[in-house]
Design a protein around this motif. Structure first.
Motif, PDB file in Angstrom:
ATOM      1  N   ALA A 118     -21.677  20.720  62.596  1.00 15.96           N
ATOM      2  CA  ALA A 118     -21.382  20.062  61.325  1.00 15.96           C
ATOM      3  C   ALA A 118     -20.643  20.993  60.365  1.00 15.96           C
ATOM      4  CB  ALA A 118     -22.673  19.570  60.671  1.00 15.96           C
ATOM      5  N   GLU A 119     -19.657  20.433  59.665  1.00 11.06           N
ATOM      6  CA  GLU A 119     -18.942  21.163  58.617  1.00 11.06           C
ATOM      7  C   GLU A 119     -19.746  21.005  57.324  1.00 11.06           C
ATOM      8  OE1 GLU A 119     -14.559  20.641  57.940  1.00 11.06           O
ATOM      9  OE2 GLU A 119     -15.288  19.871  56.023  1.00 11.06           O
ATOM     10  N   ILE A 120     -20.196  22.122  56.761  1.00 10.00           N
ATOM     11  CA  ILE A 120     -21.010  22.080  55.540  1.00 10.00           C
ATOM     12  C   ILE A 120     -20.303  22.931  54.486  1.00 10.00           C
ATOM     13  CG2 ILE A 120     -23.269  22.530  54.515  1.00 10.00           C
ATOM     14  CD1 ILE A 120     -24.506  22.180  57.260  1.00 10.00           C
ATOM     15  N   SER A 121     -19.892  22.300  53.405  1.00  4.92           N
ATOM     16  CA  SER A 121     -19.079  22.986  52.401  1.00  4.92           C
ATOM     17  C   SER A 121     -19.694  22.848  51.017  1.00  4.92           C
ATOM     18  CB  SER A 121     -17.658  22.419  52.406  1.00  4.92           C
ATOM     19  OG  SER A 121     -17.664  21.018  52.180  1.00  4.92           O
ATOM     20  N   VAL A 122     -19.326  23.795  50.146  1.00  5.30           N
ATOM     21  CA  VAL A 122     -19.884  23.816  48.797  1.00  5.30           C
ATOM     22  C   VAL A 122     -18.823  24.275  47.808  1.00  5.30           C
ATOM     23  CG1 VAL A 122     -20.764  26.187  49.054  1.00  5.30           C
ATOM     24  CG2 VAL A 122     -21.812  24.652  47.367  1.00  5.30           C
ATOM     25  N   GLU A 123     -18.836  23.664  46.620  1.00  5.94           N
ATOM     26  CA  GLU A 123     -17.990  24.108  45.519  1.00  5.94           C
ATOM     27  C   GLU A 123     -18.779  25.113  44.683  1.00  5.94           C
ATOM     28  OE1 GLU A 123     -16.894  20.607  43.340  1.00  5.94           O
ATOM     29  OE2 GLU A 123     -16.186  19.568  45.140  1.00  5.94           O
ATOM     30  N   LEU A 124     -18.155  26.233  44.354  1.00  4.65           N
ATOM     31  CA  LEU A 124     -18.856  27.306  43.655  1.00  4.65           C
ATOM     32  C   LEU A 124     -18.120  27.725  42.381  1.00  4.65           C
ATOM     33  CD1 LEU A 124     -19.707  29.556  46.740  1.00  4.65           C
ATOM     34  CD2 LEU A 124     -21.277  28.020  45.541  1.00  4.65           C
ATOM     35  N   ASP A 125     -18.909  28.035  41.368  1.00  3.27           N
ATOM     36  CA  ASP A 125     -18.383  28.593  40.125  1.00  3.27           C
ATOM     37  C   ASP A 125     -18.648  30.095  40.151  1.00  3.27           C
ATOM     38  OD1 ASP A 125     -17.812  29.470  37.580  1.00  3.27           O
ATOM     39  OD2 ASP A 125     -18.852  27.836  36.557  1.00  3.27           O
ATOM     40  N   PRO A 126     -17.612  30.923  40.362  1.00  6.58           N
ATOM     41  CA  PRO A 126     -17.824  32.373  40.474  1.00  6.58           C
ATOM     42  C   PRO A 126     -18.479  32.997  39.249  1.00  6.58           C
ATOM     43  CG  PRO A 126     -15.624  31.790  41.247  1.00  6.58           C
ATOM     44  CD  PRO A 126     -16.200  30.566  40.589  1.00  6.58           C
ATOM     45  N   PRO A 180     -22.690  23.243  41.965  1.00  8.10           N
ATOM     46  CA  PRO A 180     -23.832  23.331  42.869  1.00  8.10           C
ATOM     47  C   PRO A 180     -24.608  24.639  42.741  1.00  8.10           C
ATOM     48  CG  PRO A 180     -22.011  22.302  43.994  1.00  8.10           C
ATOM     49  CD  PRO A 180     -21.476  22.774  42.668  1.00  8.10           C
ATOM     50  N   ASN A 181     -23.923  25.737  42.352  1.00 10.09           N
ATOM     51  CA  ASN A 181     -24.675  26.986  42.208  1.00 10.09           C
ATOM     52  C   ASN A 181     -25.359  27.100  40.840  1.00 10.09           C
ATOM     53  OD1 ASN A 181     -21.655  27.503  41.768  1.00 10.09           O
ATOM     54  ND2 ASN A 181     -22.516  29.327  40.769  1.00 10.09           N
ATOM     55  N   PHE A 182     -25.488  25.974  40.135  1.00 12.20           N
ATOM     56  CA  PHE A 182     -26.435  25.882  39.025  1.00 12.20           C
ATOM     57  C   PHE A 182     -27.851  25.985  39.587  1.00 12.20           C
ATOM     58  CE2 PHE A 182     -29.279  23.521  36.223  1.00 12.20           C
ATOM     59  CZ  PHE A 182     -28.912  23.971  34.954  1.00 12.20           C
ATOM     60  N   LEU A 183     -28.029  25.518  40.828  1.00 15.94           N
ATOM     61  CA  LEU A 183     -29.341  25.543  41.482  1.00 15.94           C
ATOM     62  C   LEU A 183     -29.752  26.980  41.791  1.00 15.94           C
ATOM     63  CD1 LEU A 183     -28.917  22.648  44.083  1.00 15.94           C
ATOM     64  CD2 LEU A 183     -29.843  22.487  41.759  1.00 15.94           C
ATOM     65  N   SER A 184     -31.027  27.277  41.595  1.00 14.44           N
ATOM     66  CA  SER A 184     -31.569  28.578  41.980  1.00 14.44           C
ATOM     67  C   SER A 184     -31.683  28.638  43.504  1.00 14.44           C
ATOM     68  CB  SER A 184     -32.954  28.760  41.368  1.00 14.44           C
ATOM     69  OG  SER A 184     -33.883  27.859  41.975  1.00 14.44           O
ATOM     70  N   PRO A 185     -31.816  29.826  44.094  1.00 14.49           N
ATOM     71  CA  PRO A 185     -32.003  29.906  45.550  1.00 14.49           C
ATOM     72  C   PRO A 185     -33.165  29.050  46.041  1.00 14.49           C
ATOM     73  CG  PRO A 185     -31.487  32.078  44.688  1.00 14.49           C
ATOM     74  CD  PRO A 185     -31.655  31.182  43.495  1.00 14.49           C
ATOM     75  N   LYS A 186     -34.247  29.010  45.290  1.00 15.55           N
ATOM     76  CA  LYS A 186     -35.407  28.192  45.674  1.00 15.55           C
ATOM     77  C   LYS A 186     -35.031  26.718  45.672  1.00 15.55           C
ATOM     78  CE  LYS A 186     -40.214  27.187  44.376  1.00 15.55           C
ATOM     79  NZ  LYS A 186     -41.298  27.490  43.397  1.00 15.55           N
ATOM     80  N   GLN A 187     -34.271  26.285  44.672  1.00 12.95           N
ATOM     81  CA  GLN A 187     -33.861  24.888  44.599  1.00 12.95           C
ATOM     82  C   GLN A 187     -32.868  24.537  45.702  1.00 12.95           C
ATOM     83  OE1 GLN A 187     -32.553  25.108  40.545  1.00 12.95           O
ATOM     84  NE2 GLN A 187     -34.455  24.259  39.708  1.00 12.95           N
ATOM     85  N   VAL A 188     -32.003  25.476  46.074  1.00 15.60           N
ATOM     86  CA  VAL A 188     -31.076  25.250  47.177  1.00 15.60           C
ATOM     87  C   VAL A 188     -31.867  25.022  48.469  1.00 15.60           C
ATOM     88  CG1 VAL A 188     -29.278  26.287  48.626  1.00 15.60           C
ATOM     89  CG2 VAL A 188     -29.180  26.539  46.131  1.00 15.60           C
ATOM     90  N   ARG A 189     -32.883  25.833  48.684  1.00 16.98           N
ATOM     91  CA  ARG A 189     -33.697  25.688  49.901  1.00 16.98           C
ATOM     92  C   ARG A 189     -34.459  24.363  49.893  1.00 16.98           C
ATOM     93  NH1 ARG A 189     -34.472  31.291  48.486  1.00 16.98           N
ATOM     94  NH2 ARG A 189     -33.269  32.590  49.953  1.00 16.98           N
TER      95      ARG A 189
END
Length: 465
Positions: A150-158, A125-134
């Motif tokens: 609401a529980e909002i979770s994300v998988e991240l590649d450090p 999911p952090n392939f997305l740029s900050p603009k794309q996340v928004r």
């Protein structure tokens, strides 16, 4: 005051090589029942189809899943649906189509249903740029009403995460994060094509905690090339220094017939079943001795964690995202390969981007496969989930919930479990069935006894050990 974790002792297991060979057979992970291998090709993708009909009739809360398929590089062990690219502009087109799918899907859902859970998976999911996340946040919040809690979770590649991306996910409302570590040993990392220095992991956790995301999960994998008990002990020691709230310690699923890149791993020595089970035993001993509860199968959590509390209260759930706190929710999943779930049906999107895009261009929901559950499927799904979550079954209670005489309905299954009782995986009680500490390590095998579709044809699944 949290109770102590279940005591776990290697010496008390009675595990031997013959038993390992006996149970090291292909078995589902049971994130669904029936499993995805039972899904059938979809012919009617209109809102009037039987697969989508219960969306209009159902009430109650929703759980959303968004699949972001892109990764900047290929990890050779990976079994996920992904697209490898370094061109982040590709995600702009993907979001165009995701917007189309979300609006089309939301139009089929009864108004007033609130979102209580949202999970971003991948890919990365952090392939997305900050603009794309928004932009993604706007797509989802423009189509659905979110519960304040609401529980909002994300998988991240450090390896590719930036502090600006963390800030964007925080604006979206993320309050839980899962970071993929897999193993900290450099030789293992080289063998799986995933170089990830300790400093990178520490920086990621620092950013998340500074941003206010205090529920952090770390993912590890055992069964990778060059892993030994000693090397994995070092990985556990380092990861514990990160002080994660939860750990997911997955058994590597070697399925090169469906994930050809995994063939590359065969160039390096892979741990055999005996070694894998020793690594797992060591992991359970270490984590339960350091204040974590073995929630089930591959999940561990601190004693005060909501997952552990839910397990004690017998309200823990299991779905495509693993163990969950949310019962009686329909899962609405978006993006390439995403799987939705409702009371009566499973629905899976196309696994390749071109067809996913074409289906949306043609005005369809981009479904490739689906499955309508029978009454027997629903009964078995509930029993398997409770077994995976509670690690026990109260026959009378399960019978009352499902409107059956449990002992009669599952007479052959109960008879089949007697061999597992002899092997020390389960024990029969006055109320029903209890899974032993050894059975927790082989819970997939125990759950298989209630699967009406396996028989002798369990090919397609990874081995249980």
């Amino acid at each position: 005051m949290p109770t102590a974790p279940l005591s776990f002792s290697r010496d008390s297991l009675g595990l031997n090589p013959a038993l390992i060979r006996k149970y090291n057979q292909p078995a589902p992970r049971y994130t669904s029942y029936p499993t995805a291998l039972k899904f059938k090709a979809v012919e009617d993708r209109s809102g009037r189809s039987a697969l989508l009909a219960d969306l209009e009739d159902a009430e109650g809360p929703l759980s959303l899943y968004v699949h972001v398929p892109y990764c900047r590089s290929l990890c050779w062990f990976c079994g996920c649906a992904k697209v490898i690219s370094t061109d982040t502009s590709l995600a702009d087109k993907y979001l165009d189509y995701l917007d189309m799918e979300v609006r089309r899907y939301a139009g089929l859902i009864r108004e007033g249903r609130k979102v209580v859970q949202l999970h971003f998976g991948g890919g990365s999911p952090n392939f997305l740029s900050p603009k794309q996340v928004r932009r993604l946040s706007g797509i989802l919040r423009g189509a659905f009403e979110f519960d304040d809690a609401a529980e909002i979770s994300v998988e991240l590649d450090p390896r590719t995460l930036s502090e600006a991306q963390v800030a964007a996910f925080m604006e979206l409302g993320v309050n839980r994060a899962s970071i993929g570590v897999q193993d900290v040993n450099r030789k293992v990392q080289e063998a799986i094509h995933r170089i990830q220095p300790t400093e990178t992991n520490a920086k990621t956790i620092s950013w998340l905690r500074a941003a206010g995301i205090h529920s952090i999960n770390v993912d590890l994998i055992y069964g990778l090339p060059y892993q030994t008990e000693e090397s994995f002990k070092e990985t556990l020691q380092e990861v514990l220094s990160y002080d994660p709230d939860r750990l997911a310690v997955f058994s590597y699923a070697h399925v090169p017939w469906s994930k050809p890149a995994q063939k590359i791993l065969e160039r390096s020595p892979l741990p055999d079943a005996d070694s894998k089970i020793e690594i797992l035993i060591q992991t359970v001993e270490k984590l339960t001795g350091c204040g974590y509860s073995h929630v089930g199968m591959d999940h561990f959590a601190k004693l005060e964690d909501p997952l552990v509390k839910a397990q004690r209260a017998k309200t823990l759930q299991r779905n495509f995202q693993g163990y969950s706190l949310h019962a009686n929710v329909d899962i609405c999943a978006f993006g390439m390969s995403a799987i939705s779930q409702s009371q009566n049906a499973f629905r899976q999107n196309y696994k390749d981007l071109d067809t996913y895009y074409r289906m949306l261009d043609e005005g369809n929901i981009p479904l490739e496969k689906g499955y309508l559950l029978t009454r027997d499927d629903q009964v078995r799904r509930e029993v398997i989930m409770r077994l995976m979550c509670d690690l026990e079954l109260d026959f009378a209670e399960r019978g009352a919930v499902n409107g059956i005489d449990f002992s009669s309905y599952f007479e052959s299954e109960i008879e089949g479990l007697k061999g597992m009782e002899s092997d020390g995986l389960v024990c029969f009680t006055e109320k029903g069935l209890s899974v032993t500490p050894l059975g927790r390590l082989l819970i997939r095998n125990v759950a298989c006894r209630f699967d009406a579709y396996l028989g002798n044809a369990s090919q397609g699944f990874s081995k249980a050990i």
